[in-house]
Structure formats: structure tokens, C-alpha cells
Design a protein around this motif. Structure first.
Motif, short mmCIF file in Angstrom:
data_model
loop_
_atom_site.label_atom_id
_atom_site.label_comp_id
_atom_site.label_asym_id
_atom_site.label_seq_id
_atom_site.Cartn_x
_atom_site.Cartn_y
_atom_site.Cartn_z
N GLY A 60 44.07 60.06 1.87
CA GLY A 60 42.76 60.89 1.95
C GLY A 60 41.74 60.62 2.91
N THR A 61 41.02 61.66 3.36
CA THR A 61 39.83 61.36 4.13
C THR A 61 38.50 61.85 3.72
N ILE A 62 37.54 61.08 4.22
CA ILE A 62 36.16 61.23 3.88
C ILE A 62 35.24 61.43 5.16
N GLU A 63 34.69 62.53 5.13
CA GLU A 63 33.70 62.76 6.26
C GLU A 63 32.31 62.89 5.76
N GLN A 64 31.30 62.37 6.56
CA GLN A 64 30.05 62.40 6.39
C GLN A 64 29.33 62.68 7.72
N ASP A 65 28.53 64.00 7.31
CA ASP A 65 27.95 64.50 8.51
C ASP A 65 28.78 64.65 10.01
N ALA A 145 14.50 49.65 -7.73
CA ALA A 145 15.89 49.79 -7.02
C ALA A 145 16.23 51.05 -6.35
N LEU A 146 15.34 52.01 -6.80
CA LEU A 146 15.35 53.48 -6.01
C LEU A 146 14.71 53.38 -4.88
N ALA A 147 13.65 52.59 -4.91
CA ALA A 147 12.68 52.68 -3.52
C ALA A 147 13.51 51.49 -2.69
N ARG A 148 14.19 50.69 -3.06
CA ARG A 148 14.97 49.75 -2.24
C ARG A 148 15.96 50.71 -1.52
N ALA A 149 16.85 51.44 -2.46
CA ALA A 149 17.86 52.46 -1.77
C ALA A 149 17.46 53.18 -0.83
N LEU A 150 16.04 53.90 -0.83
CA LEU A 150 15.53 54.73 0.06
C LEU A 150 14.98 54.18 1.16
N ALA A 151 14.74 52.96 1.19
CA ALA A 151 13.73 51.97 2.19
C ALA A 151 14.49 52.42 3.80
N THR A 152 15.66 52.45 4.07
CA THR A 152 16.05 52.79 5.40
C THR A 152 16.43 54.20 5.69
N SER A 153 15.88 55.11 4.88
CA SER A 153 16.02 56.63 4.89
C SER A 153 17.58 56.91 5.02
N PRO A 154 18.41 56.61 4.17
CA PRO A 154 19.88 56.91 4.26
C PRO A 154 20.07 58.21 4.21
N GLY A 155 21.04 59.00 4.64
CA GLY A 155 21.53 60.32 4.62
C GLY A 155 21.96 60.71 3.25
N LEU A 156 22.41 59.69 2.80
CA LEU A 156 23.30 59.93 1.27
C LEU A 156 22.84 58.90 0.35
N ILE A 178 13.52 61.25 -10.88
CA ILE A 178 14.23 61.16 -9.67
C ILE A 178 14.64 62.47 -9.14
N LYS A 179 14.69 63.63 -9.94
CA LYS A 179 15.07 64.83 -9.28
C LYS A 179 13.82 65.31 -8.64
N GLU A 180 12.62 65.07 -8.99
CA GLU A 180 11.35 65.57 -8.39
C GLU A 180 11.36 65.02 -6.90
N LEU A 181 11.68 63.52 -7.01
CA LEU A 181 11.79 62.86 -5.67
C LEU A 181 12.79 63.35 -4.77
N GLN A 182 13.94 63.55 -5.35
CA GLN A 182 14.82 64.07 -4.45
C GLN A 182 14.58 65.50 -3.84
N ARG A 183 14.00 66.27 -4.58
CA ARG A 183 13.72 67.69 -4.10
C ARG A 183 12.60 67.36 -2.85
N ARG A 184 11.68 66.57 -3.02
CA ARG A 184 10.68 66.30 -1.99
C ARG A 184 11.38 65.72 -0.82
N LEU A 185 12.15 64.60 -0.90
CA LEU A 185 12.69 63.86 0.03
C LEU A 185 13.86 64.83 1.00
N LYS A 186 14.22 65.76 0.18
CA LYS A 186 15.76 66.42 0.35
C LYS A 186 16.91 65.67 0.74
N VAL A 187 17.01 64.47 0.22
CA VAL A 187 18.24 63.61 0.54
C VAL A 187 19.53 64.01 -0.21
N THR A 188 20.33 64.28 0.30
CA THR A 188 21.79 64.52 -0.24
C THR A 188 21.96 63.24 -1.20
#
Length: 358
Positions: A60-65, A145-156, A178-188
Motif C-alpha cells: 500500500g501507499t501513503i501520500e501526504q500533501d 508533550a503537545l507543545a513539543r510536538a507542535l514546536a516545529t510547526s508540523p503539517g500533521l 486540545i480540540k480548541e487548540l487544533q481549531r485555532r492552529l488548523k493543523v491536520t
């Protein structure tokens, strides 16, 4: 129309002869919050790890962006991840934990400090910067842990059961954050969970998995109100499932009675499960309700659950047990107790039918 951000096609993962994932295909849209939901061992974490490159798929395959990432190592994929165990460095301060990914990528010191401060403010930990993980509560550690995951501004953003180690009150509060943060940042975002309530309250869409396959993909409302399979019906929320047999027309026999349903695609004689939510069953004093889809039953047990009372009934026709949820006000009107005789109505528009092997 929302852009496709992640496309998974024909994904299979074998461990020896065991298929942890079988021919999984899924599309995730940009900015969407998707939950992988299912019982232990259903393949949801294996699928998340395949997306991250931590467990490369067999097929199988995985495509991101728009980019094929199927065989790329994790370091070359664009994601941040939060684990159930937090996985913080115990010997580093909050600031250093969050900065770790940025330092690894050799960002400028001034840039790192600014980004860390932004994230600390974002997760409401600006006053905890010099503390070590052991000095923080579970909820605070998860925020780091959440802040560390977001530090590099990941697409996912990938979340692997991020709240399961927390107590119920902290978990309920943090899932809203977490849901409110995800809405604000619009990160997938893709989150793995076995907690139905978590998925129903947080997700834009839920992917229900069972034994390495996807049973249903839909909004929380679709998953709850129109479960596609008997497994989903039984797994999500509480559901009465009654063995019935199809009759000519739109009727079924079961519970010692005949039932009219709005849709019937099964030939006469077919075996099936009749499904109806406890809150959709109508209950009244014995003999008061009459007509279509009405049966008589006896109260076997009462469970007070605050806003409503869950009444367990035994159908007079064939002794099948059914659960009915009654508001506390309605319960007072009915004056029910163990042994009470009642009439119940199963509204045709609320009944779902699932075929079973003959």
C-alpha cells in the motif's frame, strides 16, 4: 472544497501470517480532526505508526500533501507525535523539552526561545518553564508533550491515546483544550483512542476499526445515529440488539411480536438483528400504549444515572432483555419499580436492521 491532505491506499500490514491491517484506504482532509476508534487489537495504533513511518506497511501507499511518503523514514516525514506515556526527557526542563526538536534542526537560539514562549503561552504553562517533568501533574506533562510536538510547526499532528493515563476530570478538561487548540492552529490531526466519548466530542470524522479493517467512516452524528454494521451499532454507545426474522413486506418477527420497519431489503425468512437505542424506545403504563410495534414487558432492574434512569425490561413474549432510558421527570410520572408491568413502543423510524447469517 477542502483539500486532501493525507491519502492512504490499499494499506496492509503483516506480522508473520497475522494481518494487523487489511487493505485500508482512507482520505484525510486538510485541517481535519480524525479519530481512529476501536477495541484493543483492532489495528488503530498500527495504522498510526504506519503513517508516521515507525512501522512500514507490507503493501500500500501513503501520500501526504501530494508527496508519496510510503517508504520514507520518520525523520523525513512532516509530523509531530504525542504518545500515551508523554515520553518527556526527565533530565530536561519544560523549556528544554519543548526546544528539543528545534535545537536538533539547528534553529537560531533567539528563534527557539521565541517559539518556546509562544507555545508555553498557548498551552497555559508560561509559569512552569524551569520545572522538570517530575514536578508537573499528568495534565501538565501532557501539555508539554503537545507543545513539543507542535514546536516545529508540523503539517500533521499524531496523537496516540494521549489522554488515557489521566483521571476522568483532567481528561475531560484537556480534550476540550486540545480540540480548541487544533481549531485555532488548523493543523491536520489524527488521534487514536478506544474511548467513544473522546471520539464523539473531539472528532470531525471518526474511523471505526475492527480486526484490521475499517467498519465505517463518518461524522460523530452519522456514526451514532446510522451505524453501518452491527459491530459499529454495538460498539458505539448503548444499543438493544434483538434477533428477528424477516417477514413478507416491511415486517419482522421477534420479542414474541411483529414489527413494522421503514426499510426492509431482506427477503422473507432471512435472519437479522433489530437494533434500537435505549433513548428511542417509548415506555408507558401497562396496556396504555397500543397498536403498531407495541409489546408488553416487566421491569427487571432500575439504574439511576442522574439525568435519566436506565430501565432494564424483560419482554413478555420471549423473555428478551431490553434497556430503555427514561428522563427523571418521566420516571417520576410512571412510578416504576421492579416487577412493574409496562407497554413499550419501538418507533419504526428508529429501528435499524442488520443481516445475520442464516
Amino acid at each position: 472544497m477542502t483539500e486532501t491532505f493525507l491519502r492512504i491506499q490499499g494499506l496492509t500490514k503483516l506480522f508473520g501470517s497475522f494481518a494487523a491491517l487489511s487493505d485500508i484506504s482512507l482520505t484525510v482532509f486538510e485541517g481535519e480532526f480524525v479519530c481512529f476508534l476501536g477495541p484493543s487489537g483492532c489495528g488503530k495504533t498500527t495504522l498510526l505508526r504506519a503513517i508516521a513511518g515507525l512501522d512500514i506497511q507490507t503493501q500500500g501507499t501513503i501520500e501526504q500533501d501530494g508527496k508519496d511518503i510510503s517508504v520514507l523514514p520518520p525523520a523525513q516525514r512532516d509530523f509531530g507525535i504525542v504518545f500515551q506515556s508523554y515520553a518527556l526527557f526527565p533530565n530536561l526542563t519544560v523549556e528544554k523539552n519543548i526546544a528539543y526538536g528545534l535545537e536538533s534542526r539547528r534553529h537560531q537560539r533567539v528563534e527557539i526561545r521565541k517559539r518556546v514562549q509562544e507555545l508555553l503561552t498557548l498551552v497555559d504553562l508560561a509559569d512552569q518553564v524551569e520545572k522538570y517533568p517530575a514536578q508537573l501533574s499528568g495534565g501538565q506533562q501532557q501539555r508539554v508533550a503537545l507543545a513539543r510536538a507542535l514546536a516545529t510547526s508540523p503539517g500533521l499532528l499524531l496523537l496516540d491515546e494521549p489522554l488515557s493515563a489521566l483521571d476522568a476530570k483532567v481528561r475531560a478538561h484537556l480534550r476540550l483544550e486540545i480540540k480548541e487548540l487544533q481549531r485555532r492552529l488548523k493543523v491536520t490531526t489524527i488521534m487514536v483512542t478506544h474511548d467513544q466519548e473522546e471520539a464523539l466530542t473531539m472528532a470531525d470524522r471518526i474511523v471505526v476499526m475492527n480486526q484490521g479493517v475499517i467498519e465505517q467512516v463518518g461524522t460523530p452524528e452519522e456514526i451514532y445515529a446510522q451505524p453501518a454494521t452491527e459491530f459499529v451499532a454495538e460498539f458505539i454507545g448503548t444499543m438493544n440488539l434483538v434477533p428477528v426474522q424477516a417477514l413478507p413486506g416491511s415486517e419482522y418477527s421477534g420479542l414474541g411480536a411483529r414489527f413494522q420497519v421503514n426499510h426492509n431489503e431482506l427477503p422473507a425468512g432471512s435472519h437479522a438483528a433489530l437494533a434500537i437505542r435505549p433513548e428511542d424506545v417509548q415506555i408507558d403504563q401497562a396496556g396504555k400504549a397500543a397498536g403498531e410495534n407495541t409489546i408488553q414487558a416487566k421491569v427487571d432492574d432500575l439504574e439511576y444515572l442522574g439525568a435519566f434512569v436506565r430501565v432494564t425490561l424483560v419482554a413478555s413474549g420471549d423473555q428478551t432483555r431490553l434497556q430503555v432510558d427514561v428522563s427523571t421527570n418521566r420516571f417520576s410520572e410512571l412510578s416504576l419499580s421492579a416487577g412493574s408491568e409496562v407497554s413499550i413502543v419501538l418507533p419504526p423510524e428508529r429501528i435499524l436492521i442488520y443481516p445475520r447469517p442464516d
